[in-house]
Design a protein around this motif. Structure first.
Motif, PDB file in Angstrom:
ATOM      1  N   ARG A 176       0.836  -1.206   0.000  1.00 22.70           N
ATOM      2  CA  ARG A 176       0.000   0.000   0.000  1.00 22.70           C
ATOM      3  C   ARG A 176       0.874   1.260   0.000  1.00 22.70           C
ATOM      4  O   ARG A 176       0.615   2.204  -0.735  1.00 22.70           O
ATOM      5  N   PHE A 177       1.893   1.242   0.849  1.00 33.24           N
ATOM      6  CA  PHE A 177       2.803   2.383   0.926  1.00 33.24           C
ATOM      7  C   PHE A 177       3.526   2.575  -0.402  1.00 33.24           C
ATOM      8  O   PHE A 177       3.660   3.687  -0.901  1.00 33.24           O
ATOM      9  N   LYS A 178       3.975   1.470  -0.996  1.00 39.00           N
ATOM     10  CA  LYS A 178       4.703   1.543  -2.263  1.00 39.00           C
ATOM     11  C   LYS A 178       3.831   2.151  -3.354  1.00 39.00           C
ATOM     12  O   LYS A 178       4.286   2.983  -4.137  1.00 39.00           O
ATOM     13  N   ASP A 238       6.210   7.097  -8.682  1.00 37.37           N
ATOM     14  CA  ASP A 238       7.055   6.288  -9.558  1.00 37.37           C
ATOM     15  C   ASP A 238       6.601   4.827  -9.572  1.00 37.37           C
ATOM     16  O   ASP A 238       6.502   4.203 -10.631  1.00 37.37           O
ATOM     17  N   ALA A 239       6.309   4.292  -8.400  1.00 33.53           N
ATOM     18  CA  ALA A 239       5.856   2.893  -8.313  1.00 33.53           C
ATOM     19  C   ALA A 239       4.493   2.733  -8.971  1.00 33.53           C
ATOM     20  O   ALA A 239       4.223   1.723  -9.614  1.00 33.53           O
ATOM     21  N   TYR A 285       3.649   0.014 -11.993  1.00 39.18           N
ATOM     22  CA  TYR A 285       2.593  -0.996 -11.923  1.00 39.18           C
ATOM     23  C   TYR A 285       1.541  -0.773 -12.993  1.00 39.18           C
ATOM     24  O   TYR A 285       0.957  -1.717 -13.515  1.00 39.18           O
ATOM     25  N   ALA A 286       1.286   0.471 -13.367  1.00 40.65           N
ATOM     26  CA  ALA A 286       0.351   0.747 -14.461  1.00 40.65           C
ATOM     27  C   ALA A 286       0.911   0.207 -15.770  1.00 40.65           C
ATOM     28  O   ALA A 286       0.179  -0.342 -16.596  1.00 40.65           O
ATOM     29  N   ARG A 287       2.219   0.326 -15.949  1.00 41.01           N
ATOM     30  CA  ARG A 287       2.858  -0.196 -17.166  1.00 41.01           C
ATOM     31  C   ARG A 287       2.823  -1.728 -17.183  1.00 41.01           C
ATOM     32  O   ARG A 287       2.607  -2.348 -18.214  1.00 41.01           O
ATOM     33  N   ARG A 288       3.028  -2.331 -16.024  1.00 41.76           N
ATOM     34  CA  ARG A 288       2.992  -3.791 -15.926  1.00 41.76           C
ATOM     35  C   ARG A 288       1.626  -4.328 -16.333  1.00 41.76           C
ATOM     36  O   ARG A 288       1.510  -5.376 -16.956  1.00 41.76           O
ATOM     37  N   LYS A 289       0.588  -3.583 -16.001  1.00 42.39           N
ATOM     38  CA  LYS A 289      -0.774  -3.996 -16.323  1.00 42.39           C
ATOM     39  C   LYS A 289      -0.963  -4.152 -17.832  1.00 42.39           C
ATOM     40  O   LYS A 289      -1.716  -4.997 -18.284  1.00 42.39           O
ATOM     41  N   THR A 290      -0.285  -3.340 -18.618  1.00 39.40           N
ATOM     42  CA  THR A 290      -0.447  -3.413 -20.065  1.00 39.40           C
ATOM     43  C   THR A 290       0.533  -4.371 -20.724  1.00 39.40           C
ATOM     44  O   THR A 290       0.298  -4.793 -21.841  1.00 39.40           O
ATOM     45  N   ILE A 291       1.623  -4.713 -20.053  1.00 38.05           N
ATOM     46  CA  ILE A 291       2.638  -5.566 -20.666  1.00 38.05           C
ATOM     47  C   ILE A 291       2.475  -7.033 -20.274  1.00 38.05           C
ATOM     48  O   ILE A 291       2.409  -7.913 -21.126  1.00 38.05           O
TER      49      ILE A 291
END
Length: 97
Positions: free
Chosen positions: A22-24, A29-30, A34-40
């Motif tokens: 949650r903190f991360k 930046d984090a 994670y938003a980029r990971r969602k698309t890749i």
């Protein structure tokens, strides 16, 4: 449960890892990572599960399960490759018909 017994539920407390995550995700930046990971990455798992029907492993043991997963990934990647570079259509000759 026995008849007449009252049902009790155990509510697990949030673990340290949940709080750390949650903190991360509060950091800009984090959040972008994670938003980029969602698309890749994530769509591949969904495609394996939904389109290919690969929701559970059939074989037992780490080596066999890894082999089964590699075959599923291979099928997924071959499907992608064939969409980009389709095989030439087979030509029928009059002698073959």
């Amino acid at each position: 449960m026995k008849p007449g017994e009252e049902r009790r539920e155990l509510n697990a407390q949030r673990s340290r890892s949940t709080g750390a995550m949650r903190f991360k995700l509060r950091q800009p930046d984090a959040r972008r990572r994670y938003a980029r990971r969602k698309t890749i990455v994530e769509p591949v798992f969904g495609q394996l599960k939904e389109a290919r029907g690969f929701s559970t492993l059939s074989l037992r043991g780490l080596a066999r399960a890894a082999g089964e997963y590699l075959l599923a990934c291979l099928a997924h990647n071959l499907g992608k490759l064939l969409r980009v570079c389709p095989l030439p259509a087979a030509r029928l000759t009059p002698a073959a018909v």
